[in-house]
Design a protein around this motif. Structure first.
Motif, mmCIF file in Angstrom:
data_model
loop_
_atom_site.group_PDB
_atom_site.id
_atom_site.type_symbol
_atom_site.label_atom_id
_atom_site.label_comp_id
_atom_site.label_asym_id
_atom_site.label_seq_id
_atom_site.Cartn_x
_atom_site.Cartn_y
_atom_site.Cartn_z
ATOM 1 N N THR A 1 46.101 66.310 25.239
ATOM 2 C CA THR A 1 47.366 67.072 25.163
ATOM 3 C C THR A 1 47.562 68.010 26.347
ATOM 4 O O THR A 1 48.578 68.710 26.414
ATOM 5 N N GLU A 2 46.613 68.023 27.269
ATOM 6 C CA GLU A 2 46.655 68.945 28.411
ATOM 7 C C GLU A 2 47.992 68.858 29.151
ATOM 8 O O GLU A 2 48.408 67.786 29.587
ATOM 9 N N GLY A 3 48.664 69.981 29.267
ATOM 10 C CA GLY A 3 49.890 70.057 30.060
ATOM 11 C C GLY A 3 51.119 69.430 29.421
ATOM 12 O O GLY A 3 52.134 69.273 30.095
ATOM 13 N N LEU A 4 51.043 69.046 28.147
ATOM 14 C CA LEU A 4 52.187 68.370 27.526
ATOM 15 C C LEU A 4 52.983 69.327 26.635
ATOM 16 O O LEU A 4 52.420 70.224 26.002
ATOM 17 N N ALA A 5 54.296 69.078 26.572
ATOM 18 C CA ALA A 5 55.178 69.897 25.729
ATOM 19 C C ALA A 5 54.860 69.645 24.252
ATOM 20 O O ALA A 5 54.436 68.542 23.892
ATOM 21 N N PRO A 6 55.088 70.646 23.395
ATOM 22 C CA PRO A 6 54.739 70.517 21.975
ATOM 23 C C PRO A 6 55.300 69.264 21.294
ATOM 24 O O PRO A 6 54.605 68.614 20.512
ATOM 25 N N VAL A 7 56.523 68.893 21.624
ATOM 26 C CA VAL A 7 57.114 67.724 20.959
ATOM 27 C C VAL A 7 56.364 66.443 21.355
ATOM 28 O O VAL A 7 56.180 65.522 20.546
ATOM 29 N N ILE A 8 55.885 66.407 22.588
ATOM 30 C CA ILE A 8 55.126 65.239 23.062
ATOM 31 C C ILE A 8 53.724 65.243 22.451
ATOM 32 O O ILE A 8 53.187 64.193 22.074
ATOM 33 N N VAL A 9 53.162 66.430 22.330
ATOM 34 C CA VAL A 9 51.840 66.552 21.692
ATOM 35 C C VAL A 9 51.912 65.960 20.289
ATOM 36 O O VAL A 9 51.021 65.219 19.855
ATOM 37 N N HIS B 1 45.359 73.112 16.755
ATOM 38 C CA HIS B 1 46.289 72.579 15.776
ATOM 39 C C HIS B 1 46.254 71.045 15.834
ATOM 40 O O HIS B 1 46.147 70.362 14.820
ATOM 41 N N PHE B 2 46.263 70.544 17.062
ATOM 42 C CA PHE B 2 46.213 69.100 17.304
ATOM 43 C C PHE B 2 44.876 68.536 16.795
ATOM 44 O O PHE B 2 44.839 67.556 16.054
ATOM 45 N N ALA B 3 43.785 69.194 17.181
ATOM 46 C CA ALA B 3 42.454 68.699 16.788
ATOM 47 C C ALA B 3 42.321 68.688 15.270
ATOM 48 O O ALA B 3 41.808 67.739 14.675
ATOM 49 N N LYS B 4 42.826 69.745 14.651
ATOM 50 C CA LYS B 4 42.700 69.866 13.195
ATOM 51 C C LYS B 4 43.519 68.797 12.476
ATOM 52 O O LYS B 4 43.178 68.355 11.387
ATOM 53 N N SER B 5 44.636 68.399 13.115
ATOM 54 C CA SER B 5 45.490 67.405 12.463
ATOM 55 C C SER B 5 44.876 66.004 12.519
ATOM 56 O O SER B 5 45.312 65.108 11.814
ATOM 57 N N LEU B 6 43.868 65.815 13.369
ATOM 58 C CA LEU B 6 43.306 64.469 13.543
ATOM 59 C C LEU B 6 41.848 64.327 13.117
ATOM 60 O O LEU B 6 41.441 63.289 12.597
ATOM 61 N N ALA B 7 41.064 65.384 13.385
ATOM 62 C CA ALA B 7 39.607 65.210 13.298
ATOM 63 C C ALA B 7 39.080 65.310 11.861
ATOM 64 O O ALA B 7 39.558 66.107 11.066
ATOM 65 N N ASP B 8 38.078 64.490 11.587
ATOM 66 C CA ASP B 8 37.378 64.564 10.295
ATOM 67 C C ASP B 8 36.248 65.578 10.373
ATOM 68 O O ASP B 8 35.888 66.202 9.387
ATOM 69 N N ARG B 9 35.658 65.685 11.584
ATOM 70 C CA ARG B 9 34.527 66.606 11.775
ATOM 71 C C ARG B 9 34.633 67.266 13.131
ATOM 72 O O ARG B 9 35.237 66.702 14.058
ATOM 73 N N PHE B 10 34.001 68.435 13.239
ATOM 74 C CA PHE B 10 34.042 69.217 14.477
ATOM 75 C C PHE B 10 32.632 69.568 14.912
ATOM 76 O O PHE B 10 31.786 69.882 14.074
ATOM 77 N N PHE B 11 32.422 69.544 16.212
ATOM 78 C CA PHE B 11 31.194 70.098 16.793
ATOM 79 C C PHE B 11 31.623 71.213 17.745
ATOM 80 O O PHE B 11 32.523 71.016 18.569
ATOM 81 N N LEU B 12 30.965 72.352 17.594
ATOM 82 C CA LEU B 12 31.236 73.485 18.484
ATOM 83 C C LEU B 12 30.209 73.462 19.597
ATOM 84 O O LEU B 12 29.001 73.392 19.317
#
Ligand code: ATP
Length: 234
Positions: free
Chosen positions: A162-170, A195-206
């Protein structure tokens, strides 16, 4: 539990003399979307590059599809079914969309067929003859993803799509990736947009200073909000 599609253990990576990854361990199950999150310079991109064997030096263990792939030379990694979509996207401006799409070799029988590609990314069909340089940032991102899918990847490694993309494109990219996920694709995603990551990911690594500082499932995200804020700095 079945063996993960991707299993990374104690991965170290260097740029020249600079030791950047200090024992990263993470796994991705088949069909899962995993997000790697952390602040700037934490080692997210370097982790993807190390998995793809794009660093001058790395150590540790990487198993993919049940096989040790540490010994696989970099030009063969894609043949194993790993598809890397780098942050800079790598679209050739002087080639058409269709030419860009056909640039990478199909490495196996599982390469996505054009019909399916255009089903996921209808704009690429409409814009087939357009020059790569005339595409919007969002279209270039879609083209970069589609090109890798065509090669037959079983795991997509996405660096900040999503780097550099407008919210609607994201949002459109998120919808397309969700459709891909629903079709069974496995993804490892580096993302700053929570927000984007949360809408897609099942799991997260920090990741923090080249090491994994924690991992949790999507439904544990809110419970870990303060740790995430501390590590990611947002
Ligand atoms: P960003 O969001 O800024 O891309 P990141 O988490 O992806 O952050 P990396 O790009 O993996 O971070 O960088 C990890 C560390 O390696 C940083 O300290 C960075 O300065 C360093 N680094 C990155 N690329 C190189 C390079 N080509 N040569 C030397 N050091 C590098």
């Amino acid at each position: 539990m079945t063996e993960p599609l991707l299993d990374v253990k104690d991965l170290h990576g260097w740029y020249g003399e600079s030791h950047v990854l200090h024992g990263v361990s993470l796994s991705v199950q088949a069909g899962e979307t995993v997000a790697l999150i952390g602040r700037n310079g934490a080692g997210k991109t370097t982790t993807l590059r190390a998995i793809m064997n794009l660093l001058s030096r790395r150590e540790g263990q990487i198993r993919f599809s049940g096989r040790d792939i540490m010994g696989v030379p970099r030009h063969r990694v894609a043949y194993e079914g790993l598809g890397f979509v780098p942050e800079e996207r790598g679209i050739f401006h002087s080639l058409s969309v269709t030419e860009n799409l056909r640039l990478l070799p199909q490495t196996g029988p599982d390469g996505m067929r054009d019909d399916d590609i255009y089903r996921f990314f209808p704009n690429l069909k409409e814009r087939g003859r357009a020059g790569g340089g005339t595409l919007s940032g969002g279209e270039q991102q879609m083209l970069a993803i589609a090109r890798v899918l065509r090669t037959g990847s079983k795991l997509l490694l996405l660096d900040e799509p999503t780097e550099g993309l407008a919210p609607v494109i994201v949002q459109r990219i998120a919808e397309m990736l969700r459709a891909l996920k629903d079709s069974g694709m496995t993804m490892l995603l580096v993302e700053q947009n929570f927000h984007f990551a949360k809408s897609l990911a099942d799991r997260f690594f920090l990741i923090e200073n080249g090491q994994i500082a924690g991992s949790f499932a999507r439904d544990e995200f809110d419970a870990h909000a303060s740790a995430i804020t501390e590590v990611v700095g947002v």
